[in-house]
Design a protein around this motif. Structure first.
Motif, PDB file in Angstrom:
ATOM      1  N   HIS A 226       0.824  -1.212   0.000  1.00 44.23           N
ATOM      2  CA  HIS A 226       0.000   0.000   0.000  1.00 44.23           C
ATOM      3  C   HIS A 226       0.859   1.264   0.000  1.00 44.23           C
ATOM      4  CE1 HIS A 226      -2.196   3.308   2.011  1.00 44.23           C
ATOM      5  NE2 HIS A 226      -3.213   2.881   1.276  1.00 44.23           N
ATOM      6  N   ASP A 227       1.845   1.347   0.890  1.00 44.36           N
ATOM      7  CA  ASP A 227       2.637   2.572   1.023  1.00 44.36           C
ATOM      8  C   ASP A 227       3.573   2.780  -0.169  1.00 44.36           C
ATOM      9  OD1 ASP A 227       1.432   3.126   3.441  1.00 44.36           O
ATOM     10  OD2 ASP A 227       3.021   2.204   4.638  1.00 44.36           O
ATOM     11  N   VAL A 228       4.237   1.721  -0.603  1.00 42.53           N
ATOM     12  CA  VAL A 228       5.174   1.889  -1.718  1.00 42.53           C
ATOM     13  C   VAL A 228       4.426   2.157  -3.012  1.00 42.53           C
ATOM     14  CG1 VAL A 228       5.375  -0.540  -2.436  1.00 42.53           C
ATOM     15  CG2 VAL A 228       7.340   0.987  -2.668  1.00 42.53           C
ATOM     16  N   ARG A 229       3.201   1.642  -3.130  1.00 37.62           N
ATOM     17  CA  ARG A 229       2.403   1.926  -4.324  1.00 37.62           C
ATOM     18  C   ARG A 229       2.148   3.423  -4.447  1.00 37.62           C
ATOM     19  NH1 ARG A 229      -0.912  -1.681  -3.519  1.00 37.62           N
ATOM     20  NH2 ARG A 229      -2.660  -0.595  -2.550  1.00 37.62           N
ATOM     21  N   LYS A 230       1.923   4.103  -3.338  1.00 42.72           N
ATOM     22  CA  LYS A 230       1.725   5.550  -3.356  1.00 42.72           C
ATOM     23  C   LYS A 230       2.981   6.267  -3.842  1.00 42.72           C
ATOM     24  CE  LYS A 230      -2.439   5.259  -1.723  1.00 42.72           C
ATOM     25  NZ  LYS A 230      -3.594   5.483  -2.636  1.00 42.72           N
ATOM     26  N   VAL A 231       4.139   5.763  -3.454  1.00 41.80           N
ATOM     27  CA  VAL A 231       5.401   6.359  -3.908  1.00 41.80           C
ATOM     28  C   VAL A 231       5.525   6.245  -5.427  1.00 41.80           C
ATOM     29  CG1 VAL A 231       7.930   6.145  -3.845  1.00 41.80           C
ATOM     30  CG2 VAL A 231       6.601   5.959  -1.724  1.00 41.80           C
ATOM     31  N   TYR A 232       5.253   5.064  -5.971  1.00 42.19           N
ATOM     32  CA  TYR A 232       5.374   4.872  -7.416  1.00 42.19           C
ATOM     33  C   TYR A 232       4.362   5.730  -8.176  1.00 42.19           C
ATOM     34  CZ  TYR A 232       8.190   0.790  -6.093  1.00 42.19           C
ATOM     35  OH  TYR A 232       9.153  -0.035  -5.560  1.00 42.19           O
ATOM     36  N   GLN A 233       3.146   5.827  -7.649  1.00 40.55           N
ATOM     37  CA  GLN A 233       2.147   6.667  -8.299  1.00 40.55           C
ATOM     38  C   GLN A 233       2.583   8.129  -8.291  1.00 40.55           C
ATOM     39  OE1 GLN A 233      -1.239   5.621  -5.889  1.00 40.55           O
ATOM     40  NE2 GLN A 233      -1.847   3.909  -7.205  1.00 40.55           N
ATOM     41  N   ARG A 234       3.065   8.585  -7.152  1.00 41.30           N
ATOM     42  CA  ARG A 234       3.542   9.968  -7.042  1.00 41.30           C
ATOM     43  C   ARG A 234       4.687  10.237  -8.000  1.00 41.30           C
ATOM     44  NH1 ARG A 234       7.174  10.475  -2.092  1.00 41.30           N
ATOM     45  NH2 ARG A 234       8.572   9.560  -3.639  1.00 41.30           N
ATOM     46  N   ASN A 235       5.660   9.325  -8.041  1.00 40.01           N
ATOM     47  CA  ASN A 235       6.836   9.536  -8.886  1.00 40.01           C
ATOM     48  C   ASN A 235       6.497   9.501 -10.368  1.00 40.01           C
ATOM     49  OD1 ASN A 235       8.326   9.716  -6.565  1.00 40.01           O
ATOM     50  ND2 ASN A 235       9.644   7.946  -6.987  1.00 40.01           N
ATOM     51  N   LEU A 236       5.588   8.600 -10.750  1.00 36.16           N
ATOM     52  CA  LEU A 236       5.230   8.522 -12.169  1.00 36.16           C
ATOM     53  C   LEU A 236       4.519   9.796 -12.607  1.00 36.16           C
ATOM     54  CD1 LEU A 236       5.156   6.917 -14.761  1.00 36.16           C
ATOM     55  CD2 LEU A 236       3.089   5.763 -13.960  1.00 36.16           C
ATOM     56  N   ARG A 237       3.579  10.288 -11.799  1.00 41.83           N
ATOM     57  CA  ARG A 237       2.918  11.548 -12.144  1.00 41.83           C
ATOM     58  C   ARG A 237       3.925  12.696 -12.206  1.00 41.83           C
ATOM     59  NH1 ARG A 237      -1.066   9.591  -8.253  1.00 41.83           N
ATOM     60  NH2 ARG A 237      -2.939   8.870  -9.365  1.00 41.83           N
ATOM     61  N   ARG A 238       4.841  12.692 -11.246  1.00 45.21           N
ATOM     62  CA  ARG A 238       5.820  13.783 -11.182  1.00 45.21           C
ATOM     63  C   ARG A 238       6.748  13.750 -12.395  1.00 45.21           C
ATOM     64  NH1 ARG A 238       7.271  15.918  -5.403  1.00 45.21           N
ATOM     65  NH2 ARG A 238       8.528  17.752  -5.900  1.00 45.21           N
ATOM     66  N   LEU A 239       7.115  12.550 -12.832  1.00 43.56           N
ATOM     67  CA  LEU A 239       7.996  12.429 -13.989  1.00 43.56           C
ATOM     68  C   LEU A 239       7.293  12.913 -15.261  1.00 43.56           C
ATOM     69  CD1 LEU A 239      10.787  11.243 -15.003  1.00 43.56           C
ATOM     70  CD2 LEU A 239       9.452   9.293 -15.744  1.00 43.56           C
ATOM     71  N   VAL A 240       6.076  12.433 -15.499  1.00 41.03           N
ATOM     72  CA  VAL A 240       5.360  12.803 -16.718  1.00 41.03           C
ATOM     73  C   VAL A 240       5.046  14.298 -16.724  1.00 41.03           C
ATOM     74  CG1 VAL A 240       3.226  12.454 -18.018  1.00 41.03           C
ATOM     75  CG2 VAL A 240       4.429  10.484 -17.052  1.00 41.03           C
TER      76      VAL A 240
END
Length: 461
Positions: A351-365
């Motif tokens: 749950h917690d690491v999934r939020k990190v990946y979602q945040r980073n992917l949005r931030r990258l794009v």
């Protein structure tokens, strides 16, 4: 500002600072082997791709990495290993009725070749993926790479057998196939993750040439390197095609837990009414890579000459017994304890690491759009989840360009040509979001943008 000197185009790996100017020291006299007398795959540049990328990262340790698809480490703690191990031991005592002697033996002896946590993996597959299989159809492996290699070993009977794989394909697939002398025939990925018409053509073309296409390898969810995800309609159509054409599907699913939103699509295996899918899994992205736990769900029936039937999983276990004997029970115990702690749900555990990946992917794009506003010579795709984004640039993304990027701008990325067997350098590269903190994504993008602008000017000079 003076334009940077254009780097060499050879992609040659440079020696680290302080290396002996005259080359490595002379070896003592003794046995000498000729590379041409060893297995042909060992001279193939493809098998050096991952080593080269690791060496570049090692030479520039201060560079921010948009290259590696390694999991985020922010939640790792060594104490988690001890806690998970204790949880698995408690599970053996309380749920399985083991005494201390049996607990000790389960952890510290070799253990069965098929694995010791197959029951917990089966529960996870049922809880999270809607895959209901007999635990005996599961083989625990040393990472998913071994599961893939064992499956290909079983399917490759003679020189007529070939593997189909959606292009671009993870280099570990092509490299393993090289070691097994199993040709890989590429299938176009298309806009949806697989071009079904091209898959059908490739199957028919191979058979017309007297070959046997045994299986098609693909990553249906957020594939490496493209980030593409098959639609639900394409999943059903692919299964129908596999049944009609009588081939297996090798479904690799390392990123399916990490959609950009909350919606997850069913795995191919959960839709597999005809046992066409060998499901390949890994706990590297959901627990941590150090446990080196993968698995294959191989519930296909294998018919013997005497009419008896057994599971493909039993065949894979037989091959595994001659390769790694078994998968480390201590690693399995840690992974098993992790599953027990989270109710056999990796969705819950991540749950917690999934939020990190979602945040980073949005931030990258979003960050790419800020740094390369339209119209731009730099374009990219927008995946619905996972770790990876493909970027098209106005120059050839060679290994030499990567070296220059690391040395001059302190940022790493992955040339996309490594995912195409035998293709020359492309004007495309892969960025990964998995290993960085949020502020590091911004810093890495600043460095990447500076590299792109500088290298474009240098390439045009």
């Amino acid at each position: 500002m003076t334009a940077p000197v254009r780097p060499p185009i050879t992609g040659r790996v440079l020696p680290p600072a302080g290396a002996h100017a005259q080359g490595p020291p002379a070896m003592a006299a003794g046995a000498e082997l000729d590379l041409s007398d060893l297995h042909g795959s060992l001279a193939d540049p493809l098998l050096s791709a991952m080593n080269f990328l690791n060496e570049v990262a090692g030479r520039y340790p201060e560079a921010l990495s948009l290259a590696a698809g390694t999991p985020y480490e922010g939640f790792y703690d060594v104490e988690d290993v001890h806690r998970a191990l204790r949880a698995y031991c408690a599970h053996l005592r309380d749920k399985r009725g083991f005494d201390e002697r049996r607990v000790r033996r389960r952890l510290l002896q070799y253990g069965r070749t098929k694995g010791i946590i197959h029951d917990l993996i089966a529960q996870y597959l049922s809880v999270d993926e809607g895959i209901d299989v007999d635990p005996e159809s599961i083989v625990l492996t040393t990472g998913c790479q071994e599961a893939l290699l064992l499956t290909m070993r079983a399917l490759r009977r003679d020189e007529r057998d070939v593997l189909l794989a959606v292009n671009p394909v993870y280099v570990g697939v092509t490299g393993a196939a090289r070691l097994l002398d199993m040709p890989v025939h590429p299938v176009d990925g298309g806009a949806d993750g697989i071009d079904l018409a091209d898959l059908r053509r490739r199957i028919h073309r191979a058979r017309a040439a007297g070959l046997r296409p045994r299986a098609c390898y693909l990553v249906p969810d957020f594939a490496n390197p493209t980030g593409l995800r098959l639609s639900l309609a394409s999943r059903h159509a692919l299964l129908e095609l596999a049944d009609r054409e009588d081939i297996l599907l090798l479904e690799d699913n390392p990123y399916g837990l990490f959609p950009l939103g909350e919606g997850r699509l069913p795995t191919l295996k959960s839709l597999d009414a005809g046992r066409r899918v060998v499901h390949l899994g890994s706990l590297s992205k959901s627990v941590f890579p150090g446990v080196r736990i993968g698995f294959a769900v191989a519930d296909q029936q294998v018919l013997q000459a005497d009419g008896d039937r057994f599971l493909l999983a039993d065949v894979l276990a037989k091959a595994k017994s001659m390769v790694t004997v078994n998968t480390a029970p201590l690693s399995q115990a840690v992974a098993g304890g992790w599953l027990v702690e989270h109710g056999c749900s990796l969705v819950r555990a991540t749950h917690d690491v999934r939020k990190v990946y979602q945040r980073n992917l949005r931030r990258l794009v979003d960050g790419l759009a800020v740094r390369f506003p339209a119209p731009s010579h730099v374009t990219w795709n927008t995946p619905e989840g996972g770790f990876f984004v493909v970027v098209d640039v106005p120059f050839e993304a060679t290994d030499a360009a990567l070296e220059y990027s690391a040395a001059t701008h302190g940022v790493l990325w992955t040339p996309l040509h490594h995912f195409y067997d035998g293709r020359p350098a492309l004007r495309s590269l892969r960025l990964s979001i998995s290993g960085l903190e949020a502020d590091e994504v911004d810093d890495a993008l600043d460095r990447f943008a500076a590299f792109v602008h500088a290298y474009r000017r240098s390439s045009a000079a």
